[in-house]
Design a protein around this motif. Structure first.
Motif, PDB file in Angstrom:
ATOM      1  N   THR A  42     -39.270 110.261  -2.606  1.00 44.04           N
ATOM      2  CA  THR A  42     -38.228 109.317  -2.222  1.00 44.04           C
ATOM      3  C   THR A  42     -37.662 109.674  -0.852  1.00 44.04           C
ATOM      4  O   THR A  42     -37.844 110.789  -0.355  1.00 44.04           O
ATOM      5  CB  THR A  42     -37.083 109.317  -3.257  1.00 44.04           C
ATOM      6  OG1 THR A  42     -36.491 110.603  -3.280  1.00 44.04           O
ATOM      7  CG2 THR A  42     -37.589 108.948  -4.635  1.00 44.04           C
ATOM      8  N   GLN A  43     -36.972 108.725  -0.274  1.00 49.28           N
ATOM      9  CA  GLN A  43     -36.388 108.941   1.046  1.00 49.28           C
ATOM     10  C   GLN A  43     -35.272 109.988   0.985  1.00 49.28           C
ATOM     11  O   GLN A  43     -35.101 110.770   1.911  1.00 49.28           O
ATOM     12  CB  GLN A  43     -35.835 107.629   1.590  1.00 49.28           C
ATOM     13  CG  GLN A  43     -35.302 107.750   2.994  1.00 49.28           C
ATOM     14  CD  GLN A  43     -34.800 106.423   3.523  1.00 49.28           C
ATOM     15  OE1 GLN A  43     -34.822 105.420   2.820  1.00 49.28           O
ATOM     16  NE2 GLN A  43     -34.342 106.412   4.756  1.00 49.28           N
ATOM     17  N   SER A  44     -34.537 110.031  -0.117  1.00 48.73           N
ATOM     18  CA  SER A  44     -33.443 110.998  -0.224  1.00 48.73           C
ATOM     19  C   SER A  44     -33.960 112.434  -0.240  1.00 48.73           C
ATOM     20  O   SER A  44     -33.285 113.340   0.233  1.00 48.73           O
ATOM     21  CB  SER A  44     -32.609 110.720  -1.473  1.00 48.73           C
ATOM     22  OG  SER A  44     -33.394 110.882  -2.638  1.00 48.73           O
TER      23      SER A  44
END
Length: 93
Positions: A42-44
């Protein structure tokens, strides 16, 4: 003989460096594991790794700059590094 303020700051900066290295290594391992196993990166996760790496670079830079020459005894440098420490801690939280 008592330690000066600059020695205490160097001592605490060494703990900060150890914490940044540990978190960067463990989070990097986790990010690589998730990427290799195709579990859904994920981007996080990438943003968190970027924040940890920025904190690690800042810690090394501050340790080098603050403890070379006579910079540790100048008030301006101390205020700058304490302000940046607070800013980076707030950004990481």
């Amino acid at each position: 003989m008592a330690w000066s303020l600059s020695r205490w700051l160097m001592f605490t900066r060494a703990f900060q460096l150890q914490g940044a290295l540990t978190s960067a290594g463990l989070n990097g391992f986790l990010t690589a594991w998730v990427s290799v196993k195709r579990l859904g990166l994920t981007q996080s996760m990438c943003v968190l790794e970027l924040l940890i790496c920025i904190l690690l670079l800042y810690t090394v830079l501050a340790l080098i700059l603050q403890n070379t020459g006579r910079r540790t005894q100048k008030k301006g440098w101390l205020v700058t590094f304490v302000s940046l420490d607070i800013l980076f801690c707030a950004a990481d939280i």
